[in-house]
Every structure is written in C-alpha cells, then in structure tokens.
Motif scaffolding. Structure first.
Motif, PDB file in Angstrom:
ATOM      1  N   LEU A  61      21.295 -32.472 -32.052  1.00 45.88           N
ATOM      2  CA  LEU A  61      23.244 -31.817 -32.711  1.00 45.88           C
ATOM      3  C   LEU A  61      23.455 -31.395 -33.662  1.00 45.88           C
ATOM      4  O   LEU A  61      23.765 -31.704 -34.691  1.00 45.88           O
ATOM      5  N   ASP A  62      22.800 -29.775 -33.677  1.00 45.81           N
ATOM      6  CA  ASP A  62      23.351 -28.810 -35.182  1.00 45.81           C
ATOM      7  C   ASP A  62      25.031 -28.420 -34.614  1.00 45.81           C
ATOM      8  O   ASP A  62      25.949 -28.271 -34.185  1.00 45.81           O
ATOM      9  N   VAL A  63      25.214 -28.756 -36.310  1.00 44.60           N
ATOM     10  CA  VAL A  63      26.727 -27.576 -36.522  1.00 44.60           C
ATOM     11  C   VAL A  63      26.592 -27.107 -37.773  1.00 44.60           C
ATOM     12  O   VAL A  63      25.214 -26.468 -38.058  1.00 44.60           O
ATOM     13  N   THR A  64      26.810 -25.833 -37.411  1.00 47.58           N
ATOM     14  CA  THR A  64      27.386 -24.842 -38.349  1.00 47.58           C
ATOM     15  C   THR A  64      27.787 -24.339 -39.897  1.00 47.58           C
ATOM     16  O   THR A  64      29.443 -25.089 -39.228  1.00 47.58           O
ATOM     17  N   ILE A  65      27.413 -24.277 -40.553  1.00 43.62           N
ATOM     18  CA  ILE A  65      28.443 -24.466 -41.802  1.00 43.62           C
ATOM     19  C   ILE A  65      28.975 -22.930 -42.256  1.00 43.62           C
ATOM     20  O   ILE A  65      27.271 -22.503 -42.638  1.00 43.62           O
ATOM     21  N   SER A  66      29.987 -22.527 -42.728  1.00 42.50           N
ATOM     22  CA  SER A  66      30.321 -21.007 -42.900  1.00 42.50           C
ATOM     23  C   SER A  66      31.040 -21.165 -44.142  1.00 42.50           C
ATOM     24  O   SER A  66      32.016 -22.027 -44.100  1.00 42.50           O
ATOM     25  N   GLY A  67      31.192 -19.857 -44.372  1.00 42.12           N
ATOM     26  CA  GLY A  67      32.039 -19.499 -45.235  1.00 42.12           C
ATOM     27  C   GLY A  67      31.869 -18.084 -46.142  1.00 42.12           C
ATOM     28  O   GLY A  67      31.119 -17.680 -45.419  1.00 42.12           O
ATOM     29  N   THR A  68      32.549 -17.692 -46.869  1.00 47.05           N
ATOM     30  CA  THR A  68      32.801 -16.395 -47.289  1.00 47.05           C
ATOM     31  C   THR A  68      32.743 -16.756 -48.971  1.00 47.05           C
ATOM     32  O   THR A  68      33.747 -17.148 -49.351  1.00 47.05           O
ATOM     33  N   LEU A  69      32.161 -15.529 -49.440  1.00 36.47           N
ATOM     34  CA  LEU A  69      31.725 -14.946 -50.969  1.00 36.47           C
ATOM     35  C   LEU A  69      33.077 -14.453 -51.462  1.00 36.47           C
ATOM     36  O   LEU A  69      32.713 -12.867 -50.754  1.00 36.47           O
ATOM     37  N   VAL A  70      34.158 -15.130 -51.395  1.00 34.15           N
ATOM     38  CA  VAL A  70      35.787 -14.097 -51.538  1.00 34.15           C
ATOM     39  C   VAL A  70      35.122 -13.395 -53.395  1.00 34.15           C
ATOM     40  O   VAL A  70      35.463 -13.435 -54.062  1.00 34.15           O
ATOM     41  N   MET A  83      30.606 -33.727 -38.299  1.00 36.94           N
ATOM     42  CA  MET A  83      30.430 -34.575 -37.077  1.00 36.94           C
ATOM     43  C   MET A  83      30.451 -32.290 -36.207  1.00 36.94           C
ATOM     44  O   MET A  83      30.675 -32.650 -34.439  1.00 36.94           O
ATOM     45  N   ALA A  84      31.188 -31.594 -36.936  1.00 40.43           N
ATOM     46  CA  ALA A  84      30.672 -30.758 -35.658  1.00 40.43           C
ATOM     47  C   ALA A  84      31.208 -28.924 -36.888  1.00 40.43           C
ATOM     48  O   ALA A  84      31.282 -28.983 -38.216  1.00 40.43           O
ATOM     49  N   ASP A  85      31.923 -28.201 -36.445  1.00 45.36           N
ATOM     50  CA  ASP A  85      31.425 -26.774 -36.956  1.00 45.36           C
ATOM     51  C   ASP A  85      32.303 -26.742 -38.695  1.00 45.36           C
ATOM     52  O   ASP A  85      33.813 -27.577 -37.918  1.00 45.36           O
ATOM     53  N   SER A  86      31.704 -25.831 -39.434  1.00 46.09           N
ATOM     54  CA  SER A  86      32.671 -25.938 -40.585  1.00 46.09           C
ATOM     55  C   SER A  86      32.681 -24.562 -40.805  1.00 46.09           C
ATOM     56  O   SER A  86      32.199 -24.761 -41.650  1.00 46.09           O
ATOM     57  N   PRO A  87      33.700 -24.404 -40.302  1.00 49.02           N
ATOM     58  CA  PRO A  87      33.991 -22.945 -41.006  1.00 49.02           C
ATOM     59  C   PRO A  87      34.811 -23.113 -42.418  1.00 49.02           C
ATOM     60  O   PRO A  87      35.146 -24.012 -42.754  1.00 49.02           O
ATOM     61  N   SER A  88      35.047 -21.782 -43.236  1.00 57.90           N
ATOM     62  CA  SER A  88      35.788 -21.305 -44.033  1.00 57.90           C
ATOM     63  C   SER A  88      35.811 -22.378 -45.217  1.00 57.90           C
ATOM     64  O   SER A  88      36.550 -22.665 -46.342  1.00 57.90           O
ATOM     65  N   ASN A  89      34.659 -22.368 -45.671  1.00 58.24           N
ATOM     66  CA  ASN A  89      33.579 -22.868 -47.277  1.00 58.24           C
ATOM     67  C   ASN A  89      33.764 -21.669 -48.045  1.00 58.24           C
ATOM     68  O   ASN A  89      32.349 -21.532 -48.247  1.00 58.24           O
ATOM     69  N   ASN A  90      34.643 -21.601 -48.988  1.00 50.16           N
ATOM     70  CA  ASN A  90      34.693 -20.181 -49.127  1.00 50.16           C
ATOM     71  C   ASN A  90      34.978 -20.233 -50.837  1.00 50.16           C
ATOM     72  O   ASN A  90      34.990 -21.837 -51.275  1.00 50.16           O
TER      73      ASN A  90
END
Length: 182
Positions: free
Chosen positions: A98-107, A169-176
């Motif tokens: 079970l993979d989780v997606t980690i994402s963010g933006t270079l603001v 344990m879950a997808d983690s968006p907004s790692n900005n």
C-alpha cells in the motif's frame, strides 16, 4: 438408505503451520447436519471429529487474521466410515503493498520546472521533479518515515526548512515550500 456398521465415525487430520510443523491449539469448526461444533488440535496438531453415521459434515480450520488455510474446507455428504488424513496447511497472507502519495508545491519559485526536491523514505534518499507549476509528488510505502527538503536556490529564502512525516498512512498533499526573493 445408508447402511453403516457403526453408529459413530471419526474424521481425523493434522494442521500444519507455515513452516510445515504441527500447530497445537488450532480451532477446527465443523457442522454435523447443520449444527456447529468445534474441537482444538492437540500438541501434535492432530484433531478428531466424532460424527454420527450418515451425517452431512463440513469442516474448516479457523486460523485467524493474516493466515490462510488450504484447503478452505472439507465436505462429506454422508459419513459411513472413518475418514483419515484430512489435513489443513496454513499459509501467511501477504498484504498488497500500500503506497501513499506525497505531494506539494514550490510556491513563489520561478522557474520551478525541473527543480529536484530531495527526500528520504525510511533513510533512503530520492528526488522528486517539479513540473512547470512547481508541483511535485512521489510515493512511499504506508507507515514510512519521510523527510522532504526544499531545493537549494540562490537568491531565495525558503520556509519551512524541511517537512517531516512520521508513520504516514494516507496520501499527504500540501507539503508546500514557500520561496521568497532576497
């Protein structure tokens, strides 16, 4: 009409563990003409079911979570004799990855396209590539410890200095990361 010489017969077998050794204390559930019963294997992994002649019997091992059993059950439409060597074999159930997606933006960073965003997953280093909008993403196994660092860019300050995610344990968006020109 079923003709049997005895009133009671036995169904016997052994429960073998994932390593092939006998499993003691395993519950064997069985129905006799629709009525549920259970027995427990002895120290040698053996079980004995005592059933009336002519009975319809269904038997299965109940190993618990994380373990599968083969065969899943035995079925006997009309018992009219002793039945031996009805063994069960346990196997570990391997959960899917079970993979989780980690994402963010270079603001605030221009141009952001092609910038490498360094990270570690459980101490193993990697890099994510930012797109034209400064978005980046990568995957990690569920439960991982992740540290994300901003790319080093001259002429900018950046906040935060790093992002740490523990036991994710879950997808983690907004790692900005926010970049401000100096």
């Amino acid at each position: 009409m079923i003709q049997c010489s005895q009133d009671t017969f036995t169904i016997t077998g052994v429960v073998l563990g994932t390593d092939g050794s006998p499993v003691s204390g395993m519950t064997i559930c069985y129905t006799v003409d629709g009525v549920m019963h259970s027995v427990t294997t002895n120290s040698y992994g053996e079980y004995v079911l005592s059933v009336p002649r002519g009975s319809m019997v269904s038997a299965f091992a109940a190993p618990g979570l994380g373990v599968s059993v083969s065969p899943s059950r035995y079925f006997f439409p009309a018992v009219c004799g002793n039945i031996a060597e009805r063994n069960f074999r346990l196997s570990p159930v391997v959960p899917p990855s079970l993979d989780v997606t980690i994402s963010g933006t270079l603001v605030g960073l221009t141009p952001a396209i092609g910038r490498m965003v360094p990270y570690t997953i459980n101490g193993v280093a990697g890099n994510a590539l930012a797109d034209v909008s400064g978005n980046y993403s990568f995957t990690a196994p569920s439960g991982s410890a992740v540290v994300i660092s901003p790319p080093t860019v001259s002429g900018y300050t950046v906040s935060p200095a790093s992002i740490q995610l523990t036991s994710i344990m879950a997808d983690s968006p907004s790692n900005n990361f926010t970049f401000t020109p100096i």
